[in-house]
Design a protein around this motif. Structure first.
Motif, PDB file in Angstrom:
ATOM      1  N   SER A 113       0.833  -1.205   0.000  1.00  0.00           N
ATOM      2  CA  SER A 113       0.000   0.000   0.000  1.00  0.00           C
ATOM      3  C   SER A 113       0.869   1.257   0.000  1.00  0.00           C
ATOM      4  O   SER A 113       0.622   2.204  -0.762  1.00  0.00           O
ATOM      5  N   PHE A 114       1.889   1.266   0.816  1.00  0.00           N
ATOM      6  CA  PHE A 114       2.783   2.426   0.939  1.00  0.00           C
ATOM      7  C   PHE A 114       3.539   2.694  -0.356  1.00  0.00           C
ATOM      8  O   PHE A 114       3.527   3.813  -0.881  1.00  0.00           O
ATOM      9  N   HIS A 115       4.200   1.669  -0.915  1.00  0.00           N
ATOM     10  CA  HIS A 115       5.041   1.866  -2.090  1.00  0.00           C
ATOM     11  C   HIS A 115       4.231   2.195  -3.347  1.00  0.00           C
ATOM     12  O   HIS A 115       4.701   2.933  -4.218  1.00  0.00           O
ATOM     13  N   MET A 116       3.010   1.664  -3.464  1.00  0.00           N
ATOM     14  CA  MET A 116       2.168   1.999  -4.612  1.00  0.00           C
ATOM     15  C   MET A 116       1.897   3.497  -4.670  1.00  0.00           C
ATOM     16  O   MET A 116       1.918   4.117  -5.743  1.00  0.00           O
ATOM     17  N   GLN A 117       1.659   4.090  -3.517  1.00  0.00           N
ATOM     18  CA  GLN A 117       1.305   5.498  -3.480  1.00  0.00           C
ATOM     19  C   GLN A 117       2.526   6.408  -3.566  1.00  0.00           C
ATOM     20  O   GLN A 117       2.446   7.513  -4.110  1.00  0.00           O
ATOM     21  N   VAL A 118       3.656   5.953  -3.038  1.00  0.00           N
ATOM     22  CA  VAL A 118       4.887   6.735  -3.174  1.00  0.00           C
ATOM     23  C   VAL A 118       5.235   6.924  -4.646  1.00  0.00           C
ATOM     24  O   VAL A 118       5.638   8.009  -5.079  1.00  0.00           O
ATOM     25  N   ALA A 119       5.052   5.866  -5.436  1.00  0.00           N
ATOM     26  CA  ALA A 119       5.428   5.914  -6.852  1.00  0.00           C
ATOM     27  C   ALA A 119       4.478   6.749  -7.696  1.00  0.00           C
ATOM     28  O   ALA A 119       4.862   7.236  -8.762  1.00  0.00           O
ATOM     29  N   THR A 120       3.239   6.924  -7.243  1.00  0.00           N
ATOM     30  CA  THR A 120       2.223   7.537  -8.101  1.00  0.00           C
ATOM     31  C   THR A 120       1.715   8.890  -7.620  1.00  0.00           C
ATOM     32  O   THR A 120       1.053   9.596  -8.385  1.00  0.00           O
ATOM     33  N   LEU A 144      -8.102   4.462   5.234  1.00  0.00           N
ATOM     34  CA  LEU A 144      -9.018   5.554   4.909  1.00  0.00           C
ATOM     35  C   LEU A 144      -8.396   6.638   4.029  1.00  0.00           C
ATOM     36  O   LEU A 144      -9.098   7.245   3.203  1.00  0.00           O
ATOM     37  N   LEU A 145      -7.109   6.908   4.195  1.00  0.00           N
ATOM     38  CA  LEU A 145      -6.503   8.018   3.456  1.00  0.00           C
ATOM     39  C   LEU A 145      -6.533   7.823   1.941  1.00  0.00           C
ATOM     40  O   LEU A 145      -6.864   8.767   1.204  1.00  0.00           O
ATOM     41  N   PRO A 146      -6.201   6.630   1.401  1.00  0.00           N
ATOM     42  CA  PRO A 146      -6.315   6.477  -0.059  1.00  0.00           C
ATOM     43  C   PRO A 146      -7.732   6.700  -0.566  1.00  0.00           C
ATOM     44  O   PRO A 146      -7.926   7.243  -1.664  1.00  0.00           O
ATOM     45  N   LEU A 147      -8.733   6.312   0.217  1.00  0.00           N
ATOM     46  CA  LEU A 147     -10.119   6.549  -0.175  1.00  0.00           C
ATOM     47  C   LEU A 147     -10.427   8.044  -0.181  1.00  0.00           C
ATOM     48  O   LEU A 147     -11.160   8.534  -1.048  1.00  0.00           O
ATOM     49  N   ALA A 148      -9.859   8.765   0.778  1.00  0.00           N
ATOM     50  CA  ALA A 148     -10.075  10.213   0.833  1.00  0.00           C
ATOM     51  C   ALA A 148      -9.451  10.911  -0.374  1.00  0.00           C
ATOM     52  O   ALA A 148      -9.996  11.898  -0.879  1.00  0.00           O
ATOM     53  N   TYR A 149      -8.308  10.400  -0.863  1.00  0.00           N
ATOM     54  CA  TYR A 149      -7.672  11.008  -2.036  1.00  0.00           C
ATOM     55  C   TYR A 149      -8.601  10.970  -3.253  1.00  0.00           C
ATOM     56  O   TYR A 149      -8.585  11.876  -4.089  1.00  0.00           O
ATOM     57  N   THR A 150      -9.395   9.901  -3.358  1.00  0.00           N
ATOM     58  CA  THR A 150     -10.273   9.769  -4.518  1.00  0.00           C
ATOM     59  C   THR A 150     -11.453  10.746  -4.461  1.00  0.00           C
ATOM     60  O   THR A 150     -12.056  11.052  -5.487  1.00  0.00           O
ATOM     61  N   ALA A 151     -11.777  11.222  -3.264  1.00  0.00           N
ATOM     62  CA  ALA A 151     -12.953  12.093  -3.101  1.00  0.00           C
ATOM     63  C   ALA A 151     -12.595  13.568  -3.059  1.00  0.00           C
ATOM     64  O   ALA A 151     -13.408  14.418  -3.437  1.00  0.00           O
ATOM     65  N   LEU A 152     -11.399  13.891  -2.593  1.00  0.00           N
ATOM     66  CA  LEU A 152     -11.008  15.292  -2.422  1.00  0.00           C
ATOM     67  C   LEU A 152      -9.916  15.645  -3.428  1.00  0.00           C
ATOM     68  O   LEU A 152      -8.820  15.089  -3.368  1.00  0.00           O
ATOM     69  N   HIS A 153     -10.211  16.561  -4.318  1.00  0.00           N
ATOM     70  CA  HIS A 153      -9.266  16.922  -5.369  1.00  0.00           C
ATOM     71  C   HIS A 153      -8.797  18.367  -5.248  1.00  0.00           C
ATOM     72  O   HIS A 153      -8.398  18.983  -6.229  1.00  0.00           O
ATOM     73  N   ILE A 154      -8.849  18.895  -4.040  1.00  0.00           N
ATOM     74  CA  ILE A 154      -8.324  20.232  -3.770  1.00  0.00           C
ATOM     75  C   ILE A 154      -6.900  20.074  -3.255  1.00  0.00           C
ATOM     76  O   ILE A 154      -6.661  19.390  -2.249  1.00  0.00           O
ATOM     77  N   ILE A 155      -5.949  20.664  -3.947  1.00  0.00           N
ATOM     78  CA  ILE A 155      -4.534  20.401  -3.654  1.00  0.00           C
ATOM     79  C   ILE A 155      -4.170  20.741  -2.219  1.00  0.00           C
ATOM     80  O   ILE A 155      -3.424  19.994  -1.562  1.00  0.00           O
ATOM     81  N   ALA A 156      -4.685  21.843  -1.691  1.00  0.00           N
ATOM     82  CA  ALA A 156      -4.368  22.217  -0.306  1.00  0.00           C
ATOM     83  C   ALA A 156      -4.830  21.134   0.671  1.00  0.00           C
ATOM     84  O   ALA A 156      -4.115  20.795   1.626  1.00  0.00           O
ATOM     85  N   LEU A 157      -6.009  20.580   0.422  1.00  0.00           N
ATOM     86  CA  LEU A 157      -6.510  19.507   1.284  1.00  0.00           C
ATOM     87  C   LEU A 157      -5.688  18.230   1.111  1.00  0.00           C
ATOM     88  O   LEU A 157      -5.447  17.500   2.078  1.00  0.00           O
ATOM     89  N   LEU A 158      -5.269  17.963  -0.116  1.00  0.00           N
ATOM     90  CA  LEU A 158      -4.456  16.773  -0.360  1.00  0.00           C
ATOM     91  C   LEU A 158      -3.116  16.849   0.373  1.00  0.00           C
ATOM     92  O   LEU A 158      -2.612  15.842   0.876  1.00  0.00           O
ATOM     93  N   ALA A 211      -5.831   0.926  -0.715  1.00  0.00           N
ATOM     94  CA  ALA A 211      -6.693   0.818   0.464  1.00  0.00           C
ATOM     95  C   ALA A 211      -7.015  -0.641   0.768  1.00  0.00           C
ATOM     96  O   ALA A 211      -7.076  -1.056   1.931  1.00  0.00           O
ATOM     97  N   PHE A 212      -7.224  -1.440  -0.275  1.00  0.00           N
ATOM     98  CA  PHE A 212      -7.524  -2.865  -0.083  1.00  0.00           C
ATOM     99  C   PHE A 212      -6.370  -3.578   0.620  1.00  0.00           C
ATOM    100  O   PHE A 212      -6.593  -4.392   1.534  1.00  0.00           O
ATOM    101  N   MET A 213      -5.135  -3.291   0.226  1.00  0.00           N
ATOM    102  CA  MET A 213      -3.986  -3.946   0.871  1.00  0.00           C
ATOM    103  C   MET A 213      -3.878  -3.527   2.336  1.00  0.00           C
ATOM    104  O   MET A 213      -3.544  -4.348   3.198  1.00  0.00           O
ATOM    105  N   ALA A 214      -4.174  -2.252   2.628  1.00  0.00           N
ATOM    106  CA  ALA A 214      -4.186  -1.817   4.031  1.00  0.00           C
ATOM    107  C   ALA A 214      -5.299  -2.517   4.793  1.00  0.00           C
ATOM    108  O   ALA A 214      -5.136  -2.865   5.977  1.00  0.00           O
ATOM    109  N   ALA A 215      -6.443  -2.752   4.129  1.00  0.00           N
ATOM    110  CA  ALA A 215      -7.558  -3.449   4.782  1.00  0.00           C
ATOM    111  C   ALA A 215      -7.186  -4.890   5.107  1.00  0.00           C
ATOM    112  O   ALA A 215      -7.547  -5.420   6.159  1.00  0.00           O
ATOM    113  N   VAL A 216      -6.460  -5.549   4.207  1.00  0.00           N
ATOM    114  CA  VAL A 216      -6.002  -6.919   4.471  1.00  0.00           C
ATOM    115  C   VAL A 216      -5.107  -6.945   5.707  1.00  0.00           C
ATOM    116  O   VAL A 216      -5.231  -7.819   6.578  1.00  0.00           O
TER     117      VAL A 216
END
Length: 412
Positions: A29-36, A91-105, A175-180
């Motif tokens: 979960s961590f490395h997928m998001q670091v790369a992208t 929860l944080l990866p799910l929040a990224y999909t819903a909030l597209h305001i850079i300051a909030l991200l 998020a799925f990998m964090a859920a596992v």
């Protein structure tokens, strides 16, 4: 979770396997998001500076939170640190999909760094209590394979999902990998041991610091910090170095490095358990120094991948050896502090390497000179171990062969 097992010398028991899989899942979960994540920021209209700021905020938040996470783990509740961290990772990866305001991200990325530090500190602290002390280096080596294996496959998976299906599916996969990982922690009861009240009471500023950091872990932490300065520079600039010299690509370098890292972590742990960490430190420093020399002096296709082999070997050897040294004499009440001290040095070394490398490139105008100068970080690591680390209470020879009974530290 029970911290004792029926066979005190058995490594691959159920507790270790659960933690192994759990750690692998959270690292994916961590490395997928670091790369992208930098691509995500730029896709929303952010600049390279904003993308770098997001990465920096994650790292700084993680670094600051680690000592606090270790303190809570030691003094109050393992459950709070582990479960809160994993829930945040979910929860944080799910929040990224819903909030597209850079300051909030950016704010969410800061929170993500906090939750990552909590979950990773808790899992690393927990595994220390179930590895047989006679096989400590071997156990930490195997456990470290989770991070190395994830690093070799997760960035490619994350980028492929991003390219083929977009950011939303990629974040859902993370998020799925964090859920596992979270489900595994609930099913097996990891983190079930709690402290009803603080077991160590210190007051005053320096007393509080003694709860947050472990002085026994400082020698190993300084050595890993020095060894990871070149690592930070390599992670940040080796792909640009390859393009500049037209000698390959960063992806190939990291694949070779990751494969060698995994191999060495499997092999070298047994050596450090039998012979001590000294031979491992010197061999690792030599490999890392050779890597920097190859990159600095011989910009060629063959030497480029030879440098990847050398650094993978050095990195694969030094990390389990120094983690074992940092945690070897930690008591059950101070494992969180010792783990967070080591991981802080780990994070700081990587972050400093990127910053120092950037300053050196700006000063000299090329990557080759930067890598040549970073040779001295590996050299200093060996020097520090020889004059200081090898004589510290956490050194292998001082835990198994104390000079006299009065300074004996139990190794069990």
């Amino acid at each position: 979770m029970n911290e004792t097992v029926e066979n005190q010398d058995k490594l691959w028991h159920k507790s270790f396997v659960f933690l192994f899989i759990l750690n692998f899942c959270q690292f994916i979960s961590f490395h997928m998001q670091v790369a992208t994540f930098s691509f995500f920021i730029k896709d929303l209209g952010g600049s390279d500076v904003i993308a770098g700021l997001a990465s920096g905020m994650f790292s700084i938040a993680s670094l600051i939170t680690r000592p606090i996470s270790g303190w809570i783990f030691d003094q109050y509740s393992k459950k709070v640190v582990l479960f809160a961290g994993l829930i945040g990772m979910l929860l944080l990866p799910l929040a990224y999909t819903a909030l597209h305001i850079i300051a909030l991200l950016l704010f969410l990325r800061l929170l993500h760094g906090i939750f990552w530090s909590m979950s990773s500190t808790a899992v690393n602290s927990e595994v220390v209590g179930i590895i047989p002390r006679k096989r400590f280096g071997e156990g930490m080596g195997y456990f470290g394979v989770t991070a190395a294996l994830s690093m070799s496959i997760s960035p490619a998976v994350g980028l492929a999902l991003m390219d083929q299906y977009g950011f939303t599916l990629m974040f859902f996969a993370a998020a799925f990998m964090a859920a596992v990982a979270l489900v595994l922690s609930f099913v097996y009861g990891i983190g079930s041991n709690t402290h009803s009240k603080p077991s160590i009471k210190h007051t005053g500023f320096f007393g509080i610091l003694s709860n947050l950091f472990s002085k026994e872990a400082i020698p190993a932490s300084v050595i890993i910090f020095l060894c990871l300065i070149p690592y930070g520079a390599i992670m940040t600039f080796v792909a640009l170095y390859a393009v500049e010299n037209n000698i390959g690509d960063g992806g190939g370098f990291f694949m070779v490095m990751a494969a060698t890292t995994i191999l060495m972590r499997i092999i070298v742990g047994k050596i450090s358990d039998r012979q001590g960490e000294g031979i491992v430190v010197y061999a690792s420093a030599a490999c890392i120094a050779l890597c920097t020399l190859l990159l600095g002096l011989f910009p060629h296709f063959l030497t480029f991948y030879g440098a990847a082999l050398c650094f993978g070997a050095g990195f694969g050897m030094i990390t389990p050896a120094m983690q074992a040294m940092a945690l070897r004499i930690a008591s059950p009440e101070t494992r969180g502090a010792a783990t967070s001290t080591y991981l802080c040095a780990f994070d700081l070394g990587i972050g400093s390497g990127g910053i120092i490398g950037g300053l050196l490139v700006k000063a000299f105008g090329n990557y080759a000179h930067m890598y040549l100068i970073l040779f001295f970080a590996a050299f200093l690591a060996a020097v520090f171990y020889y004059f200081w680390g090898s004589k510290s209470p956490s050194a292998f020879r001082n835990t198994v062969q104390p000079k006299n009974r009065s300074d004996k530290t139990t190794y069990q």
